[in-house]
Design an enzyme around this catalytic site. Sequence first.
Site, mmCIF file in Angstrom:
data_model
loop_
_atom_site.group_PDB
_atom_site.id
_atom_site.type_symbol
_atom_site.label_atom_id
_atom_site.label_comp_id
_atom_site.label_asym_id
_atom_site.label_seq_id
_atom_site.Cartn_x
_atom_site.Cartn_y
_atom_site.Cartn_z
ATOM 1 N N LYS A 122 0.759 -1.222 -0.037
ATOM 2 C CA LYS A 122 0.043 -0.087 0.070
ATOM 3 C C LYS A 122 0.924 1.396 0.049
ATOM 4 O O LYS A 122 0.522 2.357 -0.377
ATOM 5 C CB LYS A 122 -0.775 -0.002 1.146
ATOM 6 C CG LYS A 122 -1.846 -1.284 1.330
ATOM 7 C CD LYS A 122 -2.610 -1.294 -0.186
ATOM 8 C CE LYS A 122 -3.140 -2.809 -0.197
ATOM 9 N NZ LYS A 122 -3.791 -2.965 -1.608
ATOM 10 N N GLU A 205 -2.220 8.283 7.489
ATOM 11 C CA GLU A 205 -2.812 9.111 6.732
ATOM 12 C C GLU A 205 -3.904 9.807 7.572
ATOM 13 O O GLU A 205 -4.129 9.309 8.739
ATOM 14 C CB GLU A 205 -3.724 8.164 5.795
ATOM 15 C CG GLU A 205 -3.354 7.849 4.472
ATOM 16 C CD GLU A 205 -4.101 6.957 3.558
ATOM 17 O OE1 GLU A 205 -5.262 7.246 3.869
ATOM 18 O OE2 GLU A 205 -3.450 6.654 2.566
ATOM 19 N N HIS A 240 -15.758 -3.675 6.859
ATOM 20 C CA HIS A 240 -15.331 -3.790 5.934
ATOM 21 C C HIS A 240 -15.812 -4.981 5.083
ATOM 22 O O HIS A 240 -15.328 -5.256 4.117
ATOM 23 C CB HIS A 240 -13.619 -4.093 6.122
ATOM 24 C CG HIS A 240 -13.215 -2.960 7.099
ATOM 25 N ND1 HIS A 240 -13.165 -1.463 6.457
ATOM 26 C CD2 HIS A 240 -12.815 -2.727 8.419
ATOM 27 C CE1 HIS A 240 -12.718 -0.521 7.642
ATOM 28 N NE2 HIS A 240 -12.399 -1.577 8.439
ATOM 29 N N ARG A 297 -7.878 -7.410 -9.441
ATOM 30 C CA ARG A 297 -8.937 -8.454 -9.731
ATOM 31 C C ARG A 297 -10.006 -8.313 -10.032
ATOM 32 O O ARG A 297 -10.738 -7.150 -10.267
ATOM 33 C CB ARG A 297 -8.849 -9.275 -8.278
ATOM 34 C CG ARG A 297 -9.655 -8.444 -7.309
ATOM 35 C CD ARG A 297 -9.895 -9.416 -5.831
ATOM 36 N NE ARG A 297 -10.901 -8.424 -5.328
ATOM 37 C CZ ARG A 297 -10.512 -7.714 -4.393
ATOM 38 N NH1 ARG A 297 -9.293 -7.410 -4.102
ATOM 39 N NH2 ARG A 297 -11.324 -7.076 -3.728
HETATM 40 C C1 MV4 Z 1 -9.487 5.498 5.406
HETATM 41 C C2 MV4 Z 1 -10.708 5.927 6.018
HETATM 42 C C3 MV4 Z 1 -10.457 7.629 6.193
HETATM 43 N N1 MV4 Z 1 -9.618 8.072 6.186
HETATM 44 N N2 MV4 Z 1 -8.451 6.283 5.150
HETATM 45 C C4 MV4 Z 1 -10.890 1.051 5.212
HETATM 46 C C5 MV4 Z 1 -10.383 0.018 4.207
HETATM 47 C C6 MV4 Z 1 -9.373 0.428 3.495
HETATM 48 N N3 MV4 Z 1 -9.536 0.056 2.233
HETATM 49 C C7 MV4 Z 1 -9.180 1.854 3.528
HETATM 50 N N4 MV4 Z 1 -10.169 2.483 4.675
HETATM 51 C C8 MV4 Z 1 -10.613 3.785 5.214
HETATM 52 N N5 MV4 Z 1 -9.454 4.365 4.932
HETATM 53 C C9 MV4 Z 1 -8.477 7.802 5.500
HETATM 54 N N6 MV4 Z 1 -7.474 8.323 5.534
HETATM 55 C C10 MV4 Z 1 -11.607 5.318 6.192
HETATM 56 C C11 MV4 Z 1 -11.622 3.935 5.668
HETATM 57 C C12 MV4 Z 1 -12.747 3.123 5.895
HETATM 58 C C13 MV4 Z 1 -13.392 2.692 4.923
HETATM 59 C C14 MV4 Z 1 -12.996 2.735 3.616
HETATM 60 C C15 MV4 Z 1 -14.021 2.218 2.674
HETATM 61 C C16 MV4 Z 1 -15.066 1.539 2.967
HETATM 62 C C17 MV4 Z 1 -15.459 1.496 4.305
HETATM 63 C C18 MV4 Z 1 -14.749 1.854 5.136
HETATM 64 C C19 MV4 Z 1 -15.246 1.774 6.279
HETATM 65 C C20 MV4 Z 1 -14.371 2.164 7.531
HETATM 66 C C21 MV4 Z 1 -13.161 2.805 7.303
#
Ligand code: MV4
Length: 505
Positions: A122, A205, A240, A297
Site C-alpha cells: 500500500k 494518513e 469492511h 482482480r
Molecule cells: C480511510 C478512511 C478514512 N481516512 N483512510 C478502510 C478499508 C481500507 N481500504 C481503507 N479504509 C479507510 N481508509 C483515511 N485516510 C476510512 C476507511 C474506511 C472505509 C473505507 C472504505 C469502505 C469502508 C470503510 C469503513 C471504515 C473505514
Amino acid sequence: MAETPTLFRKVLIANRGEIAVRIIRACRELGLRTVAVYSDVDRNAMHVRHATEAYHIGPPPPRESYLRIDKILDVAKRSGADAIHPGYGFLAERPDFAQACLDEGIAFIGPTPEAIAAMGDKVVARRTVQEAGVPVVPGTDVMLRDDELEAEASRIGYPLLIKAAAGGGGKGMRRVDRPEDFEGALHSARREAEAAFGDGSVYLEKLIEGGRHIEIQILADTHGNVIYLGERECSIQRRHQKLLEESPSPFVNEALRRRMGEVALQAARAVNYCNAGTIEFLVDRDRNFYFLEMNTRLQVEHPVTEFVTNLDIVKEQIRIARGRKLSRTQDEIEIKGAAIECRINAEDPYNNFLPSTGTITAMTLPTGPGVRVDTGVTAGDQITPYYDPLISKLICWGDTRGEALLRMRRALSEYKIMGLKTNIPFHQNLLDSARFIGGQYDTTFVEERFSMGGGREFRPEIAAIIATLVAHEERRKAAQIVRRDGRDGQVSKWKLAGRWEQMWR
Ligand code: MV4
C-alpha cells in the site's frame, strides 16, 4: 521464461462458488473448455458440475486446497489447461501465483505479477500513483522508524489513521485521536500487522471522516488502451464487508464521474496495468476524492457495472489475456439506467450477523425482467464454515434508480431460502430506509445509523421518485409515475420535497 500462449482452448478456474460458475459460463459462451478444482466438501458443488472436467485438490481448509499453488499448477499441466482464471480472493492477488503460471507457460487471466506486487504494497501503491498525479490523503510515503512516525503524525495532524503497508480492506487499521495515544496505537497496529501479514510495516494518513467508498472499474489491454466503466458506490458495508453496491452512485454527477475516471486511468497507467482492475477512492462530503487502494482482480460487485454498461467483464478479461484489443473505446461506453447488487450471505442479521451454517433444504430464486442471480449453490448443498458466507448475489437493473430499487424489493420478496439464516431481511429493511432511498449514506451508515426494523411505512411510489430524482439530480425535471388513481402524472420537485420532509418526521 516460456512464452505465454495467447491462443488458448482450456481454462482452469482456481476458485469455487458463484465466481467459479460465473467464469465457467463466460468460457462456455466463448467455446472454451473449463477445468474446475475442488476440495472434499465441494465434490458435488455447482462449479464442479458446470465445468468440462474437475480435479480434487485436497481437504476443505483453503491452505490445503484452493491456496495450494503447486496442486493447482499440477492440475493445469495434467488437464492441458493453457490459461488460469483466479476469480477473487484465494490466489487472485498473489504475485507469486501469477509468476508461477507464466513460468509454466500458462496464461494468467489477470494483471502482471509486477502490477499485483506494486499495488499489494500500500505504501508503494500510494507513492506510485501520487507521482502520476493521483490525489492521495495527506500522509507518510516511506517506511519510517517509530520516532520519525510520531514526528510525522504531528505534522499530519489528528485525528489520523495508522495503516498496515501489507494490509488493505481495513485490516490492521488504527484510528488515533490525540498525540498521547499515538505510541500505544502504533505498537498495537504493528503487532496486529505482524500477526496478520508477517509484516509490521505501517504508514499514516489523515483521517477523512464521513467519507463514501466509491470505486472505478477499469479495463486495460496489451495495446495500451485503458478505459473506465463508471463507478460503483460501495459505502453500504459492515466491518469492511460490503453488503450492497450500486452503479451509478447517487452521489456522483457527470463531472465528478469524468474526473474520477480520468484519475483512475492515470493510476492504472502508472503501473502499466493490464486486464480488469478497480481503483478505490474515498470521497468526502465536499466531493474531494482520494486514492485508497487498487484491487488487481475481478471483484464481487462487477455485475452492477456489467448491467449499466452492457459489457461482459469476464469476456473482456479473456480477450485481453489473448492479446486482443478491448471490444470498446471510451467513447463507446455509456452508462444506461441503474443497477443494485445485494450480497446474500448465510448470516443472521437479527443476531449480530452471526454466520449460519447447515444444509439449504429448499431454495426459490427470483427471476423476471431486469433480475440476475449469480450463485454457486442449490437446494441440498451444505454451507460450511470453511469459506466466505456469500451464497449468492442478487443484481437488479432499472431504467432509473427508483425502478432498480422497486425491482430489488420485488426480487427479495420472491427469494426463498430454507434451512439457514440469511441476511435477506437486512436488505429488505435497508431498501425501506429513508436514507438509503434518498442516497444519503456514507461508510458509517450501517454501523452507526441503521437498525433492523427501523424503517417507516414504505410508500413505493414516493420512494421510487425520490430515489430516481436524487440519482439523476437535475437531469430529469420530474419523474413519470403511475399514481394511486391509476393515471400517469408528473410530480414536481416541490411536491416531492414536501413528501420527502414527511418521510423524515
Ligand atoms: C480511510 C478512511 C478514512 N481516512 N483512510 C478502510 C478499508 C481500507 N481500504 C481503507 N479504509 C479507510 N481508509 C483515511 N485516510 C476510512 C476507511 C474506511 C472505509 C473505507 C472504505 C469502505 C469502508 C470503510 C469503513 C471504515 C473505514
